[in-house]
Scaffold this active site. Structure first.
Site, mmCIF file in Angstrom:
data_model
loop_
_atom_site.group_PDB
_atom_site.id
_atom_site.type_symbol
_atom_site.label_atom_id
_atom_site.label_comp_id
_atom_site.label_asym_id
_atom_site.label_seq_id
_atom_site.Cartn_x
_atom_site.Cartn_y
_atom_site.Cartn_z
ATOM 1 N N LYS A 203 0.830 -1.211 0.000
ATOM 2 C CA LYS A 203 0.000 0.000 0.000
ATOM 3 C C LYS A 203 0.862 1.257 0.000
ATOM 4 O O LYS A 203 1.304 1.722 1.047
ATOM 5 C CB LYS A 203 -0.937 -0.007 1.207
ATOM 6 C CG LYS A 203 -1.998 -1.104 1.114
ATOM 7 C CD LYS A 203 -2.977 -1.044 2.242
ATOM 8 C CE LYS A 203 -2.479 -1.468 3.573
ATOM 9 N NZ LYS A 203 -1.996 -2.758 3.855
ATOM 10 N N GLY A 363 4.708 -5.541 11.201
ATOM 11 C CA GLY A 363 4.622 -6.976 11.488
ATOM 12 C C GLY A 363 5.326 -7.850 10.465
ATOM 13 O O GLY A 363 6.011 -8.818 10.831
ATOM 14 N N GLY A 386 2.041 1.124 11.732
ATOM 15 C CA GLY A 386 1.407 2.383 11.327
ATOM 16 C C GLY A 386 1.908 3.564 12.140
ATOM 17 O O GLY A 386 2.178 4.639 11.599
#
Ligand code: AMP
Length: 406
Positions: A203, A363, A386
């Site tokens: 992303k 992760g 994040g």
């Protein structure tokens, strides 16, 4: 920036009820066994410190995404025995996190005792910055401590609204302090040079703004995984059926990034893979071959960086003194496409052993380090994916702002 923020050193915890927001959102397997307890382990120093100073602790956390519906799979109860074992004394549990019954349980706590409350997200208000939910939670302590770095970028009630009810009586915990201490090198750009940042994953929208900010102080920005395809496409390359995140804003920001590199005379700062492992399907058993990244045939997709890109990325890492890594450079979950990510993991571990400073978050990157058994060699494994990325935008996280403002 964070010099004035209160820490647990600023309080006397004796006889105080301390409400600690922790991040116990640990990965579990289908038998509910914890597969990686890093987040819990990292929360223990704050808990142990406050207990040793005779405080009474109430722990609040989220777990998974129950979307406001209580259920056994998302209950935090299973952590009670795990925590008791780690802390070497019994931890109590109550099956809700607000209400009169919880308040009674809290009032019965004695100095040095710990009460873990049920998943905050069993109340949908947790994710809605809800004043009333925050007020209910605020009745459960005299001092608020945020030690949940992994969620401090979220606009959630227990992170941004709850602290308001504590006036001056709020602070960050030891885990938060540690995260910021390691991030400081990147905030300030004062890490030993050359500084290399490797961003991967799929992303690009979550990482694109960071790239602009990194141009100011990094020496190399390596972009791998599906993150690289929007750049390759913009430069006129053919990427076949490779994963391409569609977002209208992306093209404009990519252009700004390339313009900024030019303006700062840093046109060589960005490195992309030159070759990729391509496949005709998203499976481990599929056909694979190596292709230049900018001429992937139709019907094929790039799922890992190729051998010459591995060599190039590893050479840059080898010469770096400060390294930050977030995101895999391929679909490392499938063995056929994991070589790039594993090679990067091993190389970062190796240069760290030789004296470089490395910070890894997210992760996937951490789990690939674990797969290669080199996670212990990294200077610092961040508990936030994040939140780490948001910090790299050089903005104060909402959870920190809430502690600074009284
Ligand atoms: P993110 O959440 O953006 O960090 O993305 C992580 C995911 O990106 C992992 O699950 C990887 O399998 C995936 N990924 C990495 N490289 C590629 C690629 N070339 N094509 C598709 N997915 C990828």
């Amino acid at each position: 920036m964070l010099e004035d923020i209160k820490t647990i050193d600023d309080f006397d915890f004796k006889d105080q009820i301390v409400l600690i927001r922790v991040d116990f959102n640990v990965p579990v397997d289908k038998y509910h066994q914890i597969t990686d307890d890093t987040r819990i382990q990292s929360s223990l120093p704050t808990i142990q410190n406050i207990i040793s100073r005779k405080g009474r602790i109430v722990l609040i956390s989220h777990f998974g995404r129950p979307k406001g519906i209580p259920s056994q799979i998302y209950s935090l109860k299973f952590l009670t025995s795990f925590l008791s074992k780690k802390l070497k004394f019994p931890v109590k549990f109550y099956e809700d996190c607000i209400g009169e019954k919880v308040e009674k349980k809290v009032s019965e706590l004695k100095n040095g005792e710990i009460l873990l409350l049920e998943n905050l997200r069993f109340h949908k208000e947790e994710e809605e910055e809800n004043e009333n939910f925050a007020f209910q939670l605020s009745k459960l302590g005299n001092i608020y401590v945020n030690d949940a770095f992994g969620v401090s970028h979220r606009l959630h009630t227990s992170i941004t609204v709850l602290p308001k009810f504590f006036g001056e009586k709020k602070c960050i915990g030891l885990l938060m302090q540690k995260e910021f201490q390691f991030l400081k090198k990147f905030f300030s750009g004062k890490g030993e040079k050359p500084i290399t940042v490797l961003l991967g994953g799929s992303k690009i929208s979550s990482k694109i703004e960071i790239i602009e900010n990194l141009i100011d102080f990094a020496d190399h920005i390596l972009i791998g995984g599906a993150m690289s395809y929007p750049f390759i496409k913009m430069k006129g390359g053919e990427i076949g059926n490779s994963f391409l995140e569609k977002d209208k804003k992306i093209e404009k920001i990519l252009k700004n990034i390339l313009d900024k590199c030019k303006e700062k005379n840093k046109e060589n700062i960005l490195s992309f893979p030159k070759d990729v492992v391509i496949s005709d399907s998203f499976e481990n058993t599929s056909n694979t071959k190596i292709s230049p990244i900018d001429s992937i045939p139709n019907g094929w997709m790039g799922l890992d960086i190729g051998p010459s890109s591995i060599k190039n990325f590893c050479n840059i890492i080898e010469k770096s003194k400060t390294i930050l890594w977030n995101g895999p450079v391929g679909v490392f979950e499938l063995a056929n496409f994991s070589l790039g990510t594993k090679s990067i993991a091993k190389k970062i571990a190796k240069v760290t052993e030789k004296g470089a400073f490395s910070l890894v978050g997210g992760g996937d990157s951490i789990s690939s380090l674990k797969m290669e058994k080199c996670d212990k060699k990294i200077s610092y494994l961040s508990t936030g994916g994040g939140a780490l990325l948001e910090s790299l935008k050089n903005k104060i996280l909402p959870g920190i702002k809430a502690i600074i403002n009284t």
